[in-house]
Design an enzyme around this catalytic site. Structure first.
Site, PDB file in Angstrom:
ATOM      1  N   SER A 161     -53.759  44.332 -38.098  1.00  0.00           N
ATOM      2  CA  SER A 161     -54.274  43.709 -36.873  1.00  0.00           C
ATOM      3  C   SER A 161     -54.736  44.746 -35.865  1.00  0.00           C
ATOM      4  CB  SER A 161     -53.186  42.853 -36.214  1.00  0.00           C
ATOM      5  OG  SER A 161     -53.003  41.640 -36.890  1.00  0.00           O
ATOM      6  N   ASP A 212     -55.534  42.779 -29.705  1.00  0.00           N
ATOM      7  CA  ASP A 212     -56.963  42.829 -30.052  1.00  0.00           C
ATOM      8  C   ASP A 212     -57.839  43.096 -28.836  1.00  0.00           C
ATOM      9  OD1 ASP A 212     -56.106  42.129 -32.585  1.00  0.00           O
ATOM     10  OD2 ASP A 212     -56.667  40.020 -32.395  1.00  0.00           O
ATOM     11  N   GLU A 235     -50.745  39.060 -30.607  1.00  0.00           N
ATOM     12  CA  GLU A 235     -51.986  39.281 -31.360  1.00  0.00           C
ATOM     13  C   GLU A 235     -53.191  39.399 -30.444  1.00  0.00           C
ATOM     14  OE1 GLU A 235     -54.009  40.482 -33.780  1.00  0.00           O
ATOM     15  OE2 GLU A 235     -52.846  39.282 -35.209  1.00  0.00           O
TER      16      GLU A 235
END
Length: 582
Positions: free
Chosen positions: A497, A252, A248
């Site tokens: 995401s 990002d 994650e």
């Protein structure tokens, strides 16, 4: 709306934190009523103090005085056989004078057993949910591997990396996104602008992976790092690694930094320690001091408590108003609404409105399970989550009307970046639907009613909330086939995401251009993007759907839809329109 709607004469005139705090704290009459009652009851004035933010009145009293003031009886409660673990609370009920009660939400200690037994040695574990069981005390577990509506999915390690535009239907890299969204911009007001990516420990980015990614897709940025802002002991932990712990954050940070380029710094809000963790409320406390005590403060049953009351975790003071809010903030984590209580969600949603008043654009991924909730669970008629449920299960905070919810699209197989995208139907489905908690805001009413009238969903009553509730997502961006670096290898990744940090980078460039000519940041954008003028500046997505709960979900149609919102950004068109606003 006064500072966020493009037709308002005060558009862009954002409030200061002091103005926000003064507006939302208890009234002077409320404070005077409570203080007056305590002093008139015999307490010396110096024993009655007003707390930070003016939300709490603290009075130093004995148990006997508390019993007399509140008309109740106190006891010392013991946890099991542990004589060292006790808690003071009153029995059954307490009373306040009629003139005081309307001003008071909570008196503590009274009925609340907001303490927990000492825990065993800290450990990191995956969160699992059984059918029909709601993890409604899990708000602070948001950083745990696999938790939530938006944790990225992967199809595994890639053996070959492509970086040509003709390959974007199979592998998305930064140049694909620039082509898809006409995103060509060099920042010029970097000292005035700010963008933040939020991560929750134990999720952490890996510096060597960042350089591996940059060496392939943005060579000039090799060696660059995000500006780490630690909140409640947050840090980029290295005890646990691999996709579950680095996927994650790597996703990002790699895409946000690559898209804004080496001229603009990116801030990382790393929130929570390895022991207590953190919730969205813990982050919000750090951004706005008034939130620490707003409506009685955070809920210790849901939110992490700092300093760590049990030892072993972060024992510094709680971060309360210690962080200057960035102009753009992207969060790729989420819950379902049923995970939390409506009161908890409404309090938090009010804080997103306060951040919007201060000029922040708050982005949240809309979820990866279509109209279903975490792990494809749906609701039963009695309101529980179950694999056998048939009622749509909306996510949160996406359904808060004061955040911008970001859905996911995809480049269709065999198509180019110059052809229309579809709603994401590869590995994940774009989260979307209608809230069971929040009413529909006026800014989206015309667009949503147009969808429901022109393309009525073919479902029986009770399948989703048809009472006129907040609809989501608001917009979307690509969410399929992203190439990211994790622990020295490249993975193919999917999820909303992906879409949220990409949208954040694009909107940050809009802020840069406005700041460069002396204008303010765009702040809360929803009232703007739902206007016909701005809706026309997005790439309308008219193909695909977001299945779940044994249905095909909703369909992507012309105009706004509960799959992709108003569409994906066309930066060139949007930039011109936003530069034209005050």
């Amino acid at each position: 709306m006064d500072v966020s709607h493009p037709d308002s004469p005060n558009y862009g005139k954002h409030w200061t934190p002091a103005h926000v705090a003064a507006t939302f704290r208890p009234s002077d009459d409320a404070v005077a009523a409570v203080r007056g009652w305590l002093v008139e009851s015999g307490l010396a004035p110096e024993r009655v103090r007003l707390g930070t933010g003016a939300a709490w009145v603290q009075a130093d009293v004995s148990v006997a005085q508390a019993e007399a003031l509140l008309g109740t009886e106190y006891f010392l409660y013991q946890f099991g056989d542990d004589e060292d673990f006790t808690h003071v609370a009153c029995h059954e009920k307490y009373h306040l004078p009629a003139g005081v009660a309307p001003h008071v939400e909570l008196v503590t200690p009274t009925l609340h057993f907001d303490v927990k037994p000492k825990r065993s040695a800290p450990k990191v574990e995956k969160i699992e949910r059984r059918s029909g069981a709601s993890s409604n005390a899990s708000a602070k577990a948001v950083g745990q591997p696999g938790f939530g509506t938006s944790f990225p999915k992967t199809s595994g390690v890639l053996n070959t990396i492509w970086s040509e535009l003709e390959d974007c239907d199979e592998q998305i890299v930064p140049d694909c996104l620039r082509a898809l969204y006409t995103f060509d911009y060099i920042p010029i007001a970097t000292d005035k602008n700010s963008i933040a990516i939020v991560e929750y420990t134990p999720q952490a980015y890996v510096a060597s992976d960042l350089d591996l990614f940059f060496s392939n897709f943005s060579p000039s940025q090799v060696g660059e790092r995000p500006n780490l802002v630690s909140i409640d002991g947050g840090y980029s932990q290295t005890d646990y690694g691999g996709f579950d712990f680095n996927g994650e954050a790597n996703l990002d940070i790699q895409y946000a930094m690559a898209l804004v380029g080496n001229e603009q710094s990116v801030t990382l809000y790393q929130t929570g320690d390895m022991v207590e963790g953190a919730s969205f409320n813990n982050l919000l406390d750090a951004l706005d001091a008034s939130y620490c005590t707003f409506e009685g403060g955070d809920d210790p049953d849901y939110d992490a408590t700092y300093p760590d009351p049990y030892g072993g975790g972060y024992e510094g003071p709680e971060d309360c108003g210690t962080v200057t809010p960035a102009y753009i903030m992207s969060t790729s984590y989420g819950y379902t609404e049923v995970d939390l209580t409506p009161a908890y969600e409404q309090r938090q949603c009010a804080e997103y409105a306060k951040l919007g008043l201060m000029g922040m654009t708050v982005l949240y991924s809309s979820g990866d399970y279509g109209v279903a909730g975490n792990y494809d669970l749906c609701l039963t008629p009695d309101g529980y989550e179950s694999y056998d449920g048939t009622i749509f299960d909306p996510s949160f905070p996406s359904t808060c009307p004061y955040v911008t919810a970001v859905g996911a699209t995809q480049v269709n197989p065999g198509s180019s970046v110059y052809e229309p995208e579809s709603a994401c139907e590869t590995v994940i489905y774009s989260g979307g639907g209608f809230s069971n908690v929040f009413p529909m805001p006026d800014y989206q009413r015309a667009a949503v009613e147009n969808y429901l009238t022109a393309y009525p969903p073919p479902y029986p009553a009770g399948t989703y909330n048809t009472s006129g509730s907040r609809a989501y997502p608001d917009l979307s961006a690509n969410g399929a086939n992203y190439v990211i670096a994790v622990q020295g290898e490249f993975y193919l990744v999917y999820g909303t995401s992906c879409a949220s940090p990409v949208t954040a980078a694009i909107l940050s460039a809009v802020n840069d251009a406005r700041l460069a000519i002396g204008k303010g940041p765009i702040g809360f954008i929803n009232p703007v993007i739902y206007t016909p003028l701005f809706m026309g500046a997005f790439n309308d997505i008219t193909n695909g759907s977001n299945p779940g709960c044994g249905t095909n979900g909703f369909s992507a149609e012309p105009g706004w839809d509960p799959v992709t919102g108003v569409g994906t950004p066309n930066f060139a068109r949007l930039l011109g329109l936003w530069l034209g606003l005050p």
